[in-house]
Design an enzyme around this catalytic site. Sequence first.
Site, PDB file in Angstrom:
ATOM      1  N   ASP A  44     -34.666  78.762 -72.774  1.00 31.29           N
ATOM      2  CA  ASP A  44     -33.573  77.810 -72.999  1.00 31.29           C
ATOM      3  C   ASP A  44     -32.634  78.334 -74.093  1.00 31.29           C
ATOM      4  O   ASP A  44     -31.598  77.735 -74.382  1.00 31.29           O
ATOM      5  CB  ASP A  44     -34.084  76.393 -73.276  1.00 31.29           C
ATOM      6  CG  ASP A  44     -34.997  76.311 -74.484  1.00 31.29           C
ATOM      7  OD1 ASP A  44     -35.188  77.342 -75.167  1.00 31.29           O
ATOM      8  OD2 ASP A  44     -35.523  75.209 -74.759  1.00 31.29           O
ATOM      9  N   SER A  45     -32.965  79.496 -74.665  1.00 31.49           N
ATOM     10  CA  SER A  45     -32.020  80.183 -75.555  1.00 31.49           C
ATOM     11  C   SER A  45     -30.728  80.500 -74.802  1.00 31.49           C
ATOM     12  O   SER A  45     -29.717  80.825 -75.416  1.00 31.49           O
ATOM     13  CB  SER A  45     -32.635  81.477 -76.108  1.00 31.49           C
ATOM     14  OG  SER A  45     -33.153  82.273 -75.062  1.00 31.49           O
ATOM     15  N   GLU A 182     -43.871  81.927 -82.376  1.00 32.78           N
ATOM     16  CA  GLU A 182     -42.520  82.182 -82.901  1.00 32.78           C
ATOM     17  C   GLU A 182     -42.447  81.916 -84.401  1.00 32.78           C
ATOM     18  O   GLU A 182     -42.864  80.843 -84.885  1.00 32.78           O
ATOM     19  CB  GLU A 182     -41.485  81.304 -82.149  1.00 32.78           C
ATOM     20  CG  GLU A 182     -40.064  81.522 -82.689  1.00 32.78           C
ATOM     21  CD  GLU A 182     -38.956  81.107 -81.753  1.00 32.78           C
ATOM     22  OE1 GLU A 182     -39.214  80.754 -80.595  1.00 32.78           O
ATOM     23  OE2 GLU A 182     -37.790  81.128 -82.222  1.00 32.78           O
TER      24      GLU A 182
HETATM   25  O1  KIV Z   1     -35.822  80.297 -75.291  1.00 36.19           O
HETATM   26  C1  KIV Z   1     -36.271  81.450 -75.427  1.00 36.19           C
HETATM   27  O2  KIV Z   1     -35.592  82.433 -75.168  1.00 36.19           O
HETATM   28  C2  KIV Z   1     -37.638  81.598 -75.887  1.00 36.19           C
HETATM   29  C3  KIV Z   1     -38.193  82.978 -76.037  1.00 36.19           C
HETATM   30  C4  KIV Z   1     -37.508  83.789 -77.043  1.00 36.19           C
HETATM   31  C5  KIV Z   1     -39.645  82.950 -76.282  1.00 36.19           C
HETATM   32  O3  KIV Z   1     -38.287  80.623 -76.109  1.00 36.19           O
END
Ligand code: KIV
Length: 275
Positions: A44-45, A182
């Site tokens: 979701d990034s 994380e």
């Molecule tokens: O949303 C994301 O990209 C993530 C990864 C970096 C693990 O949660």
Amino acid sequence: MKNTVATFAQAKGKNEKLALLTAYDYSIAKLVDEAGINGIIVGDSLGMVSLGCKDTLSVTMEDIIHHTRAVARGASNALVIADMPFMSFQTSVRDALVNAGRLLKETGAQAIKLEGGREVCPQIKAVVEASIPVMAHVGLMPQSVRSYGGFKVQGKDETGARKVLDAAKAVEQAGAFAVVLECIPAGLAELVTRSVSIPTIGIGAGNACDGQVLVYADMLGMLSDFSPKFVKHYAEVGEQMRAAFKQYAQEVRDGVFPAAEHTFTVADDFLKKLY
Ligand code: KIV
């Protein structure tokens, strides 16, 4: 060779590190896949990287479905993992099942990821029992940014560290096939990695984890907004892109582009008939 959840389990057994990246579209997924990356997380990034949002909270199921479809088309060998957006699974076990099912059925992803520890174990258990592999995500959980009051390293004191360790053990018990750690101290990530039998995938969690993941745009130096301490820039693609865009604009304005080699031609006498 196609990476599967079994490949991930074997890698931990053989002490082989797993390399994962995020991707949100076909062309990046194809490049990542061709590089031999084990897993692609359609995180979701994407809200921050591709959609210009301040955080991940506004990302929707439709966003993740749309982008995961594109990624799955570009990934032949990497395991494709679709992220469950904020409020797509926290609300109930039923919502988690329905939405995890949609992500697998509608996108071509082979697994889903969701954030949370003991509090989301009923969801993880139900989704795994429905034969949908789950990657868990503990430590700094970006969907909880409002309750932290910002993006903050987790597990720095005894209570926080116990919470992360407990969360990792709980998601393993619930059936997760891997867990993202994380932004936690390296020593804590090492302890978690030794305490669970599933692969730990670190991001800002030191090098003792069983694997690593980075946001592709961060490691390529494409985003000038913010660069976290844990990101290594493997290239400065942003600089190169900006320079290329500038050169293109200049060449268009100067009439240099397109040149003869970029141009289609027809016989002059044919054209004269049109005047
Ligand atoms: O949303 C994301 O990209 C993530 C990864 C970096 C693990 O949660």
